[in-house]
Write a protein that holds these residues in place. Structure first.
Motif, PDB file in Angstrom:
ATOM      1  N   SER A  81     -74.623  61.089  95.803  1.00  0.00           N
ATOM      2  CA  SER A  81     -75.130  59.762  96.166  1.00  0.00           C
ATOM      3  C   SER A  81     -74.542  59.200  97.453  1.00  0.00           C
ATOM      4  O   SER A  81     -75.114  58.294  98.048  1.00  0.00           O
ATOM      5  CB  SER A  81     -74.873  58.768  95.021  1.00  0.00           C
ATOM      6  N   MET A  82     -73.405  59.761  97.902  1.00  0.00           N
ATOM      7  CA  MET A  82     -72.787  59.266  99.135  1.00  0.00           C
ATOM      8  C   MET A  82     -72.860  60.277 100.287  1.00  0.00           C
ATOM      9  O   MET A  82     -72.190  60.136 101.301  1.00  0.00           O
ATOM     10  CB  MET A  82     -71.332  58.875  98.883  1.00  0.00           C
ATOM     11  N   GLU A  83     -73.684  61.324 100.121  1.00  0.00           N
ATOM     12  CA  GLU A  83     -73.850  62.273 101.233  1.00  0.00           C
ATOM     13  C   GLU A  83     -74.464  61.556 102.436  1.00  0.00           C
ATOM     14  O   GLU A  83     -75.259  60.643 102.290  1.00  0.00           O
ATOM     15  CB  GLU A  83     -74.753  63.420 100.801  1.00  0.00           C
ATOM     16  N   ASN A  84     -74.106  61.981 103.672  1.00  0.00           N
ATOM     17  CA  ASN A  84     -73.172  63.054 103.978  1.00  0.00           C
ATOM     18  C   ASN A  84     -71.756  62.526 104.217  1.00  0.00           C
ATOM     19  O   ASN A  84     -70.874  63.275 104.653  1.00  0.00           O
ATOM     20  CB  ASN A  84     -73.625  63.810 105.234  1.00  0.00           C
ATOM     21  N   THR A  85     -71.541  61.276 103.917  1.00  0.00           N
ATOM     22  CA  THR A  85     -70.200  60.715 104.054  1.00  0.00           C
ATOM     23  C   THR A  85     -69.236  61.401 103.094  1.00  0.00           C
ATOM     24  O   THR A  85     -68.124  61.775 103.477  1.00  0.00           O
ATOM     25  CB  THR A  85     -70.217  59.200 103.771  1.00  0.00           C
ATOM     26  N   LEU A  86     -69.660  61.575 101.853  1.00  0.00           N
ATOM     27  CA  LEU A  86     -68.873  62.262 100.840  1.00  0.00           C
ATOM     28  C   LEU A  86     -69.746  63.308 100.162  1.00  0.00           C
ATOM     29  O   LEU A  86     -70.900  63.021  99.817  1.00  0.00           O
ATOM     30  CB  LEU A  86     -68.340  61.270  99.803  1.00  0.00           C
ATOM     31  N   LEU A  87     -69.200  64.482  99.973  1.00  0.00           N
ATOM     32  CA  LEU A  87     -69.928  65.582  99.369  1.00  0.00           C
ATOM     33  C   LEU A  87     -69.402  65.860  97.968  1.00  0.00           C
ATOM     34  O   LEU A  87     -68.262  65.511  97.636  1.00  0.00           O
ATOM     35  CB  LEU A  87     -69.800  66.844 100.225  1.00  0.00           C
ATOM     36  N   ILE A  88     -70.230  66.495  97.158  1.00  0.00           N
ATOM     37  CA  ILE A  88     -69.797  66.885  95.816  1.00  0.00           C
ATOM     38  C   ILE A  88     -68.552  67.762  95.931  1.00  0.00           C
ATOM     39  O   ILE A  88     -68.519  68.720  96.711  1.00  0.00           O
ATOM     40  CB  ILE A  88     -70.913  67.640  95.079  1.00  0.00           C
ATOM     41  N   ALA A 117     -61.953  53.265  99.176  1.00  0.00           N
ATOM     42  CA  ALA A 117     -61.684  54.645  99.584  1.00  0.00           C
ATOM     43  C   ALA A 117     -61.426  54.672 101.091  1.00  0.00           C
ATOM     44  O   ALA A 117     -62.207  54.125 101.865  1.00  0.00           O
ATOM     45  CB  ALA A 117     -62.871  55.535  99.235  1.00  0.00           C
ATOM     46  N   PHE A 118     -60.317  55.297 101.490  1.00  0.00           N
ATOM     47  CA  PHE A 118     -59.960  55.278 102.907  1.00  0.00           C
ATOM     48  C   PHE A 118     -59.698  56.656 103.498  1.00  0.00           C
ATOM     49  O   PHE A 118     -59.594  56.798 104.719  1.00  0.00           O
ATOM     50  CB  PHE A 118     -58.730  54.387 103.138  1.00  0.00           C
ATOM     51  N   LEU A 119     -59.619  57.705 102.663  1.00  0.00           N
ATOM     52  CA  LEU A 119     -59.305  59.020 103.197  1.00  0.00           C
ATOM     53  C   LEU A 119     -59.888  60.110 102.311  1.00  0.00           C
ATOM     54  O   LEU A 119     -59.730  60.071 101.094  1.00  0.00           O
ATOM     55  CB  LEU A 119     -57.779  59.188 103.278  1.00  0.00           C
ATOM     56  N   THR A 120     -60.580  61.070 102.940  1.00  0.00           N
ATOM     57  CA  THR A 120     -60.995  62.282 102.241  1.00  0.00           C
ATOM     58  C   THR A 120     -59.878  63.299 102.400  1.00  0.00           C
ATOM     59  O   THR A 120     -59.493  63.631 103.528  1.00  0.00           O
ATOM     60  CB  THR A 120     -62.296  62.851 102.832  1.00  0.00           C
ATOM     61  N   THR A 121     -59.334  63.774 101.286  1.00  0.00           N
ATOM     62  CA  THR A 121     -58.158  64.646 101.340  1.00  0.00           C
ATOM     63  C   THR A 121     -58.443  66.095 100.968  1.00  0.00           C
ATOM     64  O   THR A 121     -57.628  66.979 101.257  1.00  0.00           O
ATOM     65  CB  THR A 121     -57.067  64.120 100.392  1.00  0.00           C
ATOM     66  N   TRP A 122     -59.574  66.351 100.330  1.00  0.00           N
ATOM     67  CA  TRP A 122     -59.870  67.708  99.872  1.00  0.00           C
ATOM     68  C   TRP A 122     -61.368  67.928  99.834  1.00  0.00           C
ATOM     69  O   TRP A 122     -62.090  67.003  99.493  1.00  0.00           O
ATOM     70  CB  TRP A 122     -59.260  67.953  98.479  1.00  0.00           C
ATOM     71  N   PRO A 123     -61.827  69.124 100.231  1.00  0.00           N
ATOM     72  CA  PRO A 123     -61.061  70.268 100.733  1.00  0.00           C
ATOM     73  C   PRO A 123     -60.452  69.986 102.104  1.00  0.00           C
ATOM     74  O   PRO A 123     -60.829  69.017 102.771  1.00  0.00           O
ATOM     75  CB  PRO A 123     -62.096  71.388 100.795  1.00  0.00           C
ATOM     76  N   ALA A 124     -59.532  70.850 102.527  1.00  0.00           N
ATOM     77  CA  ALA A 124     -58.807  70.620 103.772  1.00  0.00           C
ATOM     78  C   ALA A 124     -59.739  70.478 104.967  1.00  0.00           C
ATOM     79  O   ALA A 124     -59.478  69.707 105.889  1.00  0.00           O
ATOM     80  CB  ALA A 124     -57.802  71.749 104.009  1.00  0.00           C
ATOM     81  N   SER A 125     -60.838  71.198 104.943  1.00  0.00           N
ATOM     82  CA  SER A 125     -61.788  71.145 106.057  1.00  0.00           C
ATOM     83  C   SER A 125     -62.502  69.798 106.144  1.00  0.00           C
ATOM     84  O   SER A 125     -63.124  69.479 107.163  1.00  0.00           O
ATOM     85  CB  SER A 125     -62.836  72.259 105.916  1.00  0.00           C
ATOM     86  N   ARG A 126     -62.402  68.997 105.082  1.00  0.00           N
ATOM     87  CA  ARG A 126     -63.089  67.701 105.032  1.00  0.00           C
ATOM     88  C   ARG A 126     -62.111  66.539 105.264  1.00  0.00           C
ATOM     89  O   ARG A 126     -62.489  65.391 105.113  1.00  0.00           O
ATOM     90  CB  ARG A 126     -63.747  67.550 103.660  1.00  0.00           C
ATOM     91  N   TRP A 127     -60.870  66.846 105.609  1.00  0.00           N
ATOM     92  CA  TRP A 127     -59.859  65.810 105.804  1.00  0.00           C
ATOM     93  C   TRP A 127     -60.328  64.838 106.883  1.00  0.00           C
ATOM     94  O   TRP A 127     -60.504  65.203 108.032  1.00  0.00           O
ATOM     95  CB  TRP A 127     -58.538  66.454 106.205  1.00  0.00           C
ATOM     96  N   THR A 128     -60.540  63.576 106.506  1.00  0.00           N
ATOM     97  CA  THR A 128     -60.997  62.588 107.480  1.00  0.00           C
ATOM     98  C   THR A 128     -60.763  61.173 106.957  1.00  0.00           C
ATOM     99  O   THR A 128     -60.748  60.941 105.744  1.00  0.00           O
ATOM    100  CB  THR A 128     -62.495  62.772 107.797  1.00  0.00           C
ATOM    101  N   VAL A 129     -60.592  60.235 107.872  1.00  0.00           N
ATOM    102  CA  VAL A 129     -60.501  58.820 107.520  1.00  0.00           C
ATOM    103  C   VAL A 129     -61.907  58.290 107.286  1.00  0.00           C
ATOM    104  O   VAL A 129     -62.820  58.544 108.083  1.00  0.00           O
ATOM    105  CB  VAL A 129     -59.809  58.016 108.649  1.00  0.00           C
ATOM    106  N   LEU A 130     -62.096  57.574 106.199  1.00  0.00           N
ATOM    107  CA  LEU A 130     -63.411  57.016 105.885  1.00  0.00           C
ATOM    108  C   LEU A 130     -63.597  55.692 106.616  1.00  0.00           C
ATOM    109  O   LEU A 130     -62.802  54.770 106.462  1.00  0.00           O
ATOM    110  CB  LEU A 130     -63.560  56.801 104.373  1.00  0.00           C
TER     111      LEU A 130
END
Length: 210
Positions: free
Chosen positions: A53-60, A183-196
């Motif tokens: 529901s939050m793609e492509n900002t957040l992925l499953i 939510a302020f940070l994507t931490t996993w997977p490592a390739s997705r590490w980013t500030v929201l």
């Protein structure tokens, strides 16, 4: 006598200094562990993203860190990606208790859909949401028209994937008191590490409700 006794007098002092150093190290370690526990328990939590529901900002499969000072000590803002408890009827049995969406309307805001370019308007101000997923082969978001004024103490929230998100359009507004945090940070997977981002360039131009 003095040549023999002086080293003996110094030995206890060295021992006392060594003991003090060890005590200080233990205190620092214990304080650090306690601080880490308190941060994890009361300030920051990790959440798993189970839907699109939050793609492509957040992925499953993504994991995000959530600042639990929002909204208690820090106010919610338009554009924030927030985790909130199910107000009732949003989730079915076995789906957990929490959801994640983007804040579109604050208390008192009027949210309307949509103009000729497929944009939402908040308090009459069209917003260009570049992060919203568009269906294949289109250059605009197509949604059913609606216009709603957000009640006091509540939020209008929507998923960035507007074609695969059961959000406020289906379930109505969310009590601010149900917000777990931002939510302020994507931490996993490592390739997705980013500030929201809340995309302040999009939302800071929205006027307050008149």
């Amino acid at each position: 006598m003095s040549d023999v006794e002086q080293p003996r007098a110094g030995a206890p002092r060295a021992g006392r200094q060594g003991g003090k150093f060890l005590r200080d190290v233990v205190i620092i370690v214990v304080a650090a562990v306690l601080a880490s526990f308190l941060v994890k328990a009361y300030l920051v939590r990790s959440f798993y993203i189970p839907s699109a529901s939050m793609e492509n900002t957040l992925l499953i499969g993504d994991r995000v860190l959530v600042n639990e000072l929002v909204p208690g000590a820090v106010p919610v803002q338009r554009g924030d990606v927030v985790v909130f408890q199910d107000p009732g009827g949003w989730l079915t049995a076995g789906q957990g208790d929490d959801l994640i969406k983007r804040v579109i309307g604050m208390p008192g805001d009027t949210v309307s859909c949509c103009d000729a370019q497929g944009r939402l308007s908040v308090n009459g101000h069209p917003v260009d949401e570049s992060y919203v997923v568009l269906p294949p082969g289109t250059d605009r978001v197509a949604m059913d028209d609606f216009s709603v004024t957000v009640p006091k103490g509540r939020l209008w929230v929507m998923g960035d994937n507007r074609y695969d998100s059961a959000d406020s359009r289906a379930h109505g507004t969310v009590p601010v008191s149900d917000v777990v945090g931002r939510a302020f940070l994507t931490t996993w997977p490592a390739s997705r590490w980013t500030v929201l981002s809340r995309h302040g360039d999009v939302w800071d131009g929205v006027p307050d409700p008149s």
